[in-house]
Design a protein around this motif. Structure first.
Motif, PDB file in Angstrom:
ATOM      1  N   ASN A  20       5.973  11.852   5.184  1.00  0.00           N
ATOM      2  CA  ASN A  20       4.538  11.608   5.328  1.00  0.00           C
ATOM      3  C   ASN A  20       3.732  12.424   4.320  1.00  0.00           C
ATOM      4  OD1 ASN A  20       3.150  10.062   7.940  1.00  0.00           O
ATOM      5  ND2 ASN A  20       5.344  10.420   8.140  1.00  0.00           N
ATOM      6  N   ILE A  33       2.804   3.748   0.779  1.00  0.00           N
ATOM      7  CA  ILE A  33       3.504   3.296   1.984  1.00  0.00           C
ATOM      8  C   ILE A  33       4.282   2.018   1.703  1.00  0.00           C
ATOM      9  CG2 ILE A  33       3.151   2.341   4.299  1.00  0.00           C
ATOM     10  CD1 ILE A  33       0.869   4.339   4.642  1.00  0.00           C
ATOM     11  N   THR A  34       3.661   1.111   0.940  1.00  0.00           N
ATOM     12  CA  THR A  34       4.324  -0.149   0.605  1.00  0.00           C
ATOM     13  C   THR A  34       5.554   0.088  -0.257  1.00  0.00           C
ATOM     14  OG1 THR A  34       2.199  -1.316   0.699  1.00  0.00           O
ATOM     15  CG2 THR A  34       4.004  -2.416  -0.460  1.00  0.00           C
ATOM     16  N   ASN A  37       8.336   1.526   1.896  1.00  0.00           N
ATOM     17  CA  ASN A  37       8.946   0.544   2.796  1.00  0.00           C
ATOM     18  C   ASN A  37       9.771  -0.487   2.040  1.00  0.00           C
ATOM     19  OD1 ASN A  37       8.125   0.538   5.886  1.00  0.00           O
ATOM     20  ND2 ASN A  37       6.427   1.436   4.741  1.00  0.00           N
ATOM     21  N   HIS A  69       4.715  -1.849  13.581  1.00  0.00           N
ATOM     22  CA  HIS A  69       4.891  -0.983  12.412  1.00  0.00           C
ATOM     23  C   HIS A  69       3.943  -1.378  11.287  1.00  0.00           C
ATOM     24  CE1 HIS A  69       8.735   0.894  13.800  1.00  0.00           C
ATOM     25  NE2 HIS A  69       8.362   1.827  12.941  1.00  0.00           N
ATOM     26  N   SER A  70       3.754  -2.685  11.088  1.00  0.00           N
ATOM     27  CA  SER A  70       2.860  -3.148  10.023  1.00  0.00           C
ATOM     28  C   SER A  70       1.433  -2.671  10.279  1.00  0.00           C
ATOM     29  CB  SER A  70       2.900  -4.681   9.943  1.00  0.00           C
ATOM     30  OG  SER A  70       4.204  -5.138   9.653  1.00  0.00           O
ATOM     31  N   TYR A  73       1.228   1.073   9.571  1.00  0.00           N
ATOM     32  CA  TYR A  73       1.143   1.426   8.155  1.00  0.00           C
ATOM     33  C   TYR A  73      -0.281   1.283   7.632  1.00  0.00           C
ATOM     34  CZ  TYR A  73       6.240   1.021   8.297  1.00  0.00           C
ATOM     35  OH  TYR A  73       7.562   1.177   8.609  1.00  0.00           O
ATOM     36  N   SER A  77      -2.530   4.514   6.423  1.00  0.00           N
ATOM     37  CA  SER A  77      -3.121   4.618   5.088  1.00  0.00           C
ATOM     38  C   SER A  77      -4.607   4.912   5.176  1.00  0.00           C
ATOM     39  CB  SER A  77      -2.874   3.335   4.289  1.00  0.00           C
ATOM     40  OG  SER A  77      -3.551   2.231   4.853  1.00  0.00           O
ATOM     41  N   THR A 151      -3.924   4.887  14.844  1.00  0.00           N
ATOM     42  CA  THR A 151      -2.540   5.029  14.387  1.00  0.00           C
ATOM     43  C   THR A 151      -1.630   5.450  15.533  1.00  0.00           C
ATOM     44  OG1 THR A 151      -3.288   5.668  12.170  1.00  0.00           O
ATOM     45  CG2 THR A 151      -1.015   6.210  12.755  1.00  0.00           C
ATOM     46  N   CYS A 184       9.589  -4.381   5.811  1.00  0.00           N
ATOM     47  CA  CYS A 184       8.892  -4.261   4.536  1.00  0.00           C
ATOM     48  C   CYS A 184       8.131  -5.526   4.147  1.00  0.00           C
ATOM     49  CB  CYS A 184       9.867  -3.884   3.426  1.00  0.00           C
ATOM     50  SG  CYS A 184      11.074  -5.172   3.023  1.00  0.00           S
ATOM     51  N   ILE A 187       4.001  -5.688   5.315  1.00  0.00           N
ATOM     52  CA  ILE A 187       3.161  -4.718   4.600  1.00  0.00           C
ATOM     53  C   ILE A 187       3.131  -5.042   3.110  1.00  0.00           C
ATOM     54  CG2 ILE A 187       5.040  -3.049   4.274  1.00  0.00           C
ATOM     55  CD1 ILE A 187       1.306  -2.316   4.955  1.00  0.00           C
TER      56      ILE A 187
END
Length: 282
Positions: A20, A33-34, A37, A69-70, A73, A77, A151, A184, A187
């Motif tokens: 993180n 983050i993208t 992932n 999860h999406s 993320y 962010s 979050t 992945c 996102i």
């Protein structure tokens, strides 16, 4: 919870705070983050040939986890965009175990005992310490606080989904590999929509950093999901969030963020409150 499982969860907490911090250090947190992932998905992709399929009963929870999860993320962010690392991380991670516990009360009709009530109050107190900086400063930072709290809702959601899904899968490695591959995609599509394909391609030169961060993230969460098959989900969630102390120290000493002492104090309050949940579960 056995001592060996607790130690594994603590290792996962250290890895989680570290990756993180890597995301926070990037200029564009959504792109970071993208990239992380996408790297995790690429690492997991060839493993599909070896791990097989998780049990059918776990797939609804796996797909729910991908969705949660999406959203996590995107919210994360935003939290890192509006707030400091030592502010956003402890609030987001520290609130999640409380939400998991409340989920047990509201959905499973479980009753809170005295320790759980004290823990809940302690976490809320820690969050208030973060927020008490004068009315004007609170109004300036409200986006950071709200983003961190949102979050935490998604953290609580995917923790529950993966705790149940991991147990039903009867094959945690398969569950985690499929989760990483599928995780992945949403996102990546969202980031292409928000930033454009050119900006997504432009981060390719950071592939070594993304591979390192993805490896830490995969190792961290795989250990957590496995641990949730060995111990109660709320207990694992509570022990995992000891990472907030690490995050507070990283924010104060590495990122040189302001109000370091106050944030470390607030993180310690949240940590001690979460520790009560853990002690209550032993």
């Amino acid at each position: 919870m056995e001592l060996s499982v607790a130690l594994i969860v603590l290792v996962a907490a250290l890895l989680h705070a570290t990756w993180n911090a890597m995301v926070k250090s990037g200029k564009d947190h959504l792109l970071s983050i993208t990239g992380l992932n996408l790297a995790a998905g690429l690492i997991a992709l060839p493993l599909l040939l070896f791990v097989g399929l998780p049990e059918v009963d776990s797939w609804p929870y796996l797909f729910a986890s991908v969705v949660l999860h999406s959203m996590y993320y995107v919210a994360l962010s935003a939290a890192y965009k509006y707030g400091d690392f030592s502010q956003a991380y402890p609030v987001a991670r520290g609130t999640a175990p409380v939400l998991v516990t409340l989920w047990g009360v509201l959905v499973l009709n479980e009753m809170l005992n005295g320790i759980e009530v004290v823990s809940l109050i302690g976490v809320l107190t820690g969050i208030l310490i973060f927020a008490t900086k004068g009315f004007r400063r609170v109004m300036q930072d409200h986006q950071a606080l709200v983003s961190a709290l949102v979050t935490s809702m998604f953290i609580g959601g995917y923790t529950i989904a993966d705790g149940i899904g991991g147990r039903l899968s009867e094959n945690v490695p398969a569950y985690m590999v499929w989760l990483s591959v599928l995780d992945c995609i949403p996102i990546l599509l969202y980031t292409i929509f928000k930033r454009g394909i050119a900006e997504v391609i432009s981060i390719g030169h950071k592939w070594k950093i993304f591979l390192l961060g993805a490896s830490l993230a995969l190792a961290s969460y795989s250990l957590v999901v496995w641990s949730m098959t060995q111990a109660p989900i709320p207990l694992v969630s509570a022990v995992r969030e000891t990472s907030i102390i690490i995050a507070a120290l990283i924010g104060a000493f590495y990122f040189k963020e302001p109000s370091g002492k106050r944030r470390i104090m607030a993180s310690i309050v949240i940590f001690c409150s979460i520790a009560l949940l853990a002690v209550d579960g032993f």
